[in-house]
Scaffold this motif. Structure first.
Motif, mmCIF file in Angstrom:
data_model
loop_
_atom_site.group_PDB
_atom_site.id
_atom_site.type_symbol
_atom_site.label_atom_id
_atom_site.label_comp_id
_atom_site.label_asym_id
_atom_site.label_seq_id
_atom_site.Cartn_x
_atom_site.Cartn_y
_atom_site.Cartn_z
ATOM 1 N N CYS A 193 0.837 -1.205 0.000
ATOM 2 C CA CYS A 193 0.000 0.000 0.000
ATOM 3 C C CYS A 193 0.867 1.248 0.000
ATOM 4 O O CYS A 193 2.009 1.235 0.475
ATOM 5 C CB CYS A 193 -0.900 0.029 1.237
ATOM 6 S SG CYS A 193 -1.915 -1.431 1.457
ATOM 7 N N VAL A 194 0.306 2.311 -0.512
ATOM 8 C CA VAL A 194 0.967 3.611 -0.523
ATOM 9 C C VAL A 194 -0.060 4.661 -0.150
ATOM 10 O O VAL A 194 -1.184 4.642 -0.675
ATOM 11 C CB VAL A 194 1.558 3.930 -1.920
ATOM 12 C CG1 VAL A 194 2.310 5.254 -1.886
ATOM 13 C CG2 VAL A 194 2.457 2.809 -2.408
ATOM 14 N N GLU A 195 0.297 5.551 0.753
ATOM 15 C CA GLU A 195 -0.577 6.691 1.032
ATOM 16 C C GLU A 195 -0.502 7.651 -0.147
ATOM 17 O O GLU A 195 0.567 7.874 -0.716
ATOM 18 C CB GLU A 195 -0.153 7.359 2.337
ATOM 19 C CG GLU A 195 -0.359 6.454 3.548
ATOM 20 C CD GLU A 195 0.255 7.005 4.829
ATOM 21 O OE1 GLU A 195 0.861 8.100 4.763
ATOM 22 O OE2 GLU A 195 0.143 6.348 5.879
ATOM 23 N N SER A 196 -1.631 8.219 -0.527
ATOM 24 C CA SER A 196 -1.721 8.987 -1.774
ATOM 25 C C SER A 196 -0.733 10.139 -1.846
ATOM 26 O O SER A 196 -0.305 10.516 -2.934
ATOM 27 C CB SER A 196 -3.150 9.507 -1.956
ATOM 28 O OG SER A 196 -3.556 10.287 -0.839
ATOM 29 N N SER A 197 -0.334 10.681 -0.710
ATOM 30 C CA SER A 197 0.608 11.810 -0.727
ATOM 31 C C SER A 197 1.973 11.408 -1.277
ATOM 32 O O SER A 197 2.698 12.248 -1.829
ATOM 33 C CB SER A 197 0.766 12.378 0.687
ATOM 34 O OG SER A 197 1.245 11.386 1.574
ATOM 35 N N ILE A 198 2.335 10.137 -1.139
ATOM 36 C CA ILE A 198 3.635 9.675 -1.628
ATOM 37 C C ILE A 198 3.707 9.778 -3.148
ATOM 38 O O ILE A 198 4.728 10.151 -3.719
ATOM 39 C CB ILE A 198 3.892 8.213 -1.185
ATOM 40 C CG1 ILE A 198 3.843 8.095 0.340
ATOM 41 C CG2 ILE A 198 5.218 7.703 -1.728
ATOM 42 C CD1 ILE A 198 4.931 8.826 1.059
ATOM 43 N N LEU A 199 2.584 9.466 -3.808
ATOM 44 C CA LEU A 199 2.545 9.493 -5.273
ATOM 45 C C LEU A 199 1.864 10.746 -5.820
ATOM 46 O O LEU A 199 1.621 10.844 -7.022
ATOM 47 C CB LEU A 199 1.820 8.252 -5.793
ATOM 48 C CG LEU A 199 2.555 6.919 -5.602
ATOM 49 C CD1 LEU A 199 1.662 5.754 -5.984
ATOM 50 C CD2 LEU A 199 3.830 6.886 -6.425
ATOM 51 N N ASP A 200 1.526 11.688 -4.929
ATOM 52 C CA ASP A 200 0.823 12.919 -5.350
ATOM 53 C C ASP A 200 -0.438 12.590 -6.144
ATOM 54 O O ASP A 200 -0.765 13.255 -7.136
ATOM 55 C CB ASP A 200 1.740 13.802 -6.208
ATOM 56 C CG ASP A 200 2.935 14.323 -5.425
ATOM 57 O OD1 ASP A 200 2.791 14.532 -4.195
ATOM 58 O OD2 ASP A 200 4.005 14.508 -6.026
ATOM 59 N N SER A 201 -1.164 11.567 -5.706
ATOM 60 C CA SER A 201 -2.348 11.137 -6.443
ATOM 61 C C SER A 201 -3.648 11.622 -5.818
ATOM 62 O O SER A 201 -4.720 11.201 -6.229
ATOM 63 C CB SER A 201 -2.378 9.599 -6.526
ATOM 64 O OG SER A 201 -2.405 9.025 -5.233
ATOM 65 N N SER A 202 -3.559 12.520 -4.823
ATOM 66 C CA SER A 202 -4.778 12.984 -4.163
ATOM 67 C C SER A 202 -5.156 14.398 -4.564
ATOM 68 O O SER A 202 -6.012 15.020 -3.928
ATOM 69 C CB SER A 202 -4.608 12.912 -2.639
ATOM 70 O OG SER A 202 -3.502 13.689 -2.217
ATOM 71 N N GLU A 203 -4.508 14.940 -5.619
ATOM 72 C CA GLU A 203 -4.849 16.281 -6.074
ATOM 73 C C GLU A 203 -6.306 16.329 -6.549
ATOM 74 O O GLU A 203 -6.721 15.554 -7.405
ATOM 75 C CB GLU A 203 -3.922 16.709 -7.211
ATOM 76 C CG GLU A 203 -2.469 16.883 -6.763
ATOM 77 C CD GLU A 203 -1.589 17.377 -7.892
ATOM 78 O OE1 GLU A 203 -2.161 17.729 -8.955
ATOM 79 O OE2 GLU A 203 -0.359 17.411 -7.728
#
Length: 534
Positions: free
Chosen positions: A427-437
């Protein structure tokens, strides 16, 4: 001790005398066979004696756990140079615990090390626990599966070994380990194992490494069959190559027993994040086989001995020898600053504790993050099962989803995906991949499956529903819109093998390689992101 050594020397002389007498009367082949048989008898006797001696020492140390731990602390503090302070050399366990602070790797250090918290370890463990685990594990294995000790009965298919210490001379003298001379590449090790249809036991460093071996076998099976048929290396084995092709054609389920009909047990070293791989292996490639781990290993050292091989996945005894182990009570809502550790003899059945380690290579009162639950006692020492790793929690809005809680939710969801079998996940928290914009923070979940080639939206949504079932806090945050739905991605073949290769390349990669279920570093998450199929 001197008397025992004299008795052993006398035994060797008595055994060697007939050999010298018969040497002139027997042909060369018979003499070699006699000598090999003698070596195996002496080696087996030496191993039995050494294991019995270690069992006696373990009994003595666990009956006096407090004294044994103080001796372990003294040994650990004689190791490498540590930061100096007024009490840094104290060997009194109470003074040591009351005046020296607990330590923990910072988030910055974690990021630098690619998600691994502790300093690098060599491929060997030190301290009495590692020797006890190896010798007592060998004794338990030979008692449960006597035929494993037959010559050529074991093959290790990974460069690393499941045994915490290098195996002593008698083990090599028994001649039962199948290994190509100088071979270190997993492909060469696997090929050598495939050439030996009479294997009784299969060894691998960890279960995740063995998972990669079987995945590679399916992908490269034809190439391996051609190598065996052509005799590269060794003599040509066209019949065995045909058997390999036939076994692979029938699919993964039960493959190990089709390749090695006499196989009885799989030996791997238990470490963080291995339970999922063990379950996948047991359900597919290694179906019908027993699994045995001689010990539980953490990044800072070996922390648990397995004295009960008949019980799957532990439990483990926390021994009082080196490394020096403390137990930090895990209580919901308790303040870290106010928490104090207990020694092994003070552990309470049913309670959960975080392991705190001091070893001879530089760790001083280091919180490992490994949480155990006490399920029994062995003399004055606790017997535990491992619960989770605190460093593997998901937390985007304070929900704090622990490793075991997420694994339970994912298992429920996969159980509702028709025909699917979970092999691996991270799992990855969305902030790591900048996918929560433009959306609420959420989890990016990468899974490797068998039996399912595409994930429908309905199947993806089931994971989020299961997370809400196991975590009321997560459900509340989802209801308010503070957390977005978990996004599930199916990755292709070899994606997690590539991730483990990237982890192993990190300078601070521990031995054995723990399998992280939450990735904190962008380049590691991108290893999986690049391999997304659906």
């Amino acid at each position: 001790m001197l008397l025992l050594l004299l008795l052993l020397l006398l035994l060797l002389l008595l055994l060697l005398l007939p050999l010298d007498i018969l040497r002139q009367r027997q042909p060369q082949d018979a003499r070699l066979s006699w000598r090999a048989g003698l070596q195996r008898r002496v080696a087996r006797g030496a191993l039995c004696w050494a294991a019995a001696w270690q069992q006696r020492r373990l009994e003595q140390s666990t009956q006096r756990a407090g004294r044994s731990q103080q001796q372990a602390l003294r040994w650990c503090l004689q190791g490498v140079q540590r930061p100096r302070g007024p009490l840094w050399r104290t060997t009194d366990t109470n003074t040591f615990r009351n005046h020296l602070p607990l330590t923990k790797a910072s988030q910055a250090q974690e990021e630098e090390s690619g998600g691994q918290l502790l300093p690098p370890m060599s491929t060997q463990y030190y301290g009495e626990a590692s020797l006890q685990a190896t010798l007592l594990g060998l004794a338990a294995l030979s008692k449960a599966y006597p035929e494993v000790l037959a010559p050529g009965g074991i093959a290790c298919v990974t460069p690393t070994s499941p045994w915490p210490r290098p195996l002593p001379w008698p083990w090599h003298a028994l001649g039962q380990v199948v290994r190509a001379p100088g071979a270190k590449h997993p492909g060469a090790l696997l090929l050598e194992a495939l050439r030996s249809p009479g294997l009784r036991a299969l060894e691998a460093g960890t279960a995740t490494e063995l998972l990669d071996v079987f995945s590679g076998l399916e992908a490269d099976g034809e190439e391996l069959a051609e190598a065996m048929a052509a005799g590269n290396p060794g003599p040509p084995l066209p019949r065995r190559a045909a058997e390999l092709r036939e076994a692979l054609e029938l699919g993964p389920r039960g493959l190990a027993l089709r390749l090695w009909p006499k196989l009885q047990v799989v030996v791997t070293l238990d470490a963080g994040g291995q339970a999922e791989a063990v379950a996948a292996l047991g359900a597919l490639w290694c179906q019908g086989l027993a699994f045995f781990s001689p010990a539980y290993a953490a990044s800072g050292g070996l922390v648990g001995l397995n004295l009960w091989p008949e019980q799957p996945r532990g439990p483990y005894l926390l021994p009082p020898g080196a490394p020096f182990i403390e137990l930090l009570p895990v209580k919901e809502g308790a303040q870290e600053e106010a928490a104090s550790t207990v020694l092994l003899a003070e552990a309470q059945k049913g309670e959960e504790y975080e392991l705190v380690l001091t070893n001879h290579t530089g760790l001083t009162r280091c919180r490992l993050g490994d949480v155990v639950q006490v399920v029994g006692a062995y003399n004055q020492c606790p017997v535990v099962r491992f619960v989770c790793r605190l460093g593997q929690a998901l937390n985007v809005r304070g929900e704090d989803i622990q490793e075991d809680v997420f694994s339970e939710a994912l298992g429920r969801a996969v159980g509702q995906w028709p025909g699917a079998k979970l092999l691996d996940h991270s799992c990855v928290e969305s902030s790591i991949l900048d996918s929560s914009e433009g959306s609420a923070p959420h989890y990016e979940v990468f899974v490797a499956l068998r039996g399912l080639r595409n994930l429908s939206e309905e199947n993806r949504d089931k994971l989020d529903h299961c997370l809400q079932e196991v975590s009321p806090h997560y459900k509340s945050l989802r209801f308010r819109g503070s957390v977005g739905p978990a996004r599930v991605h199916l990755v292709g073949h070899g994606a997690f093998r590539e991730l483990r290769a990237a982890l192993a390349a990190c300078p601070s990669s521990p031995f054995p390689p723990e399998m992280p279920r939450v990735l904190r570093h962008r380049h590691l998450a991108q290893c999986l992101q690049r391999r997304v199929l659906s």
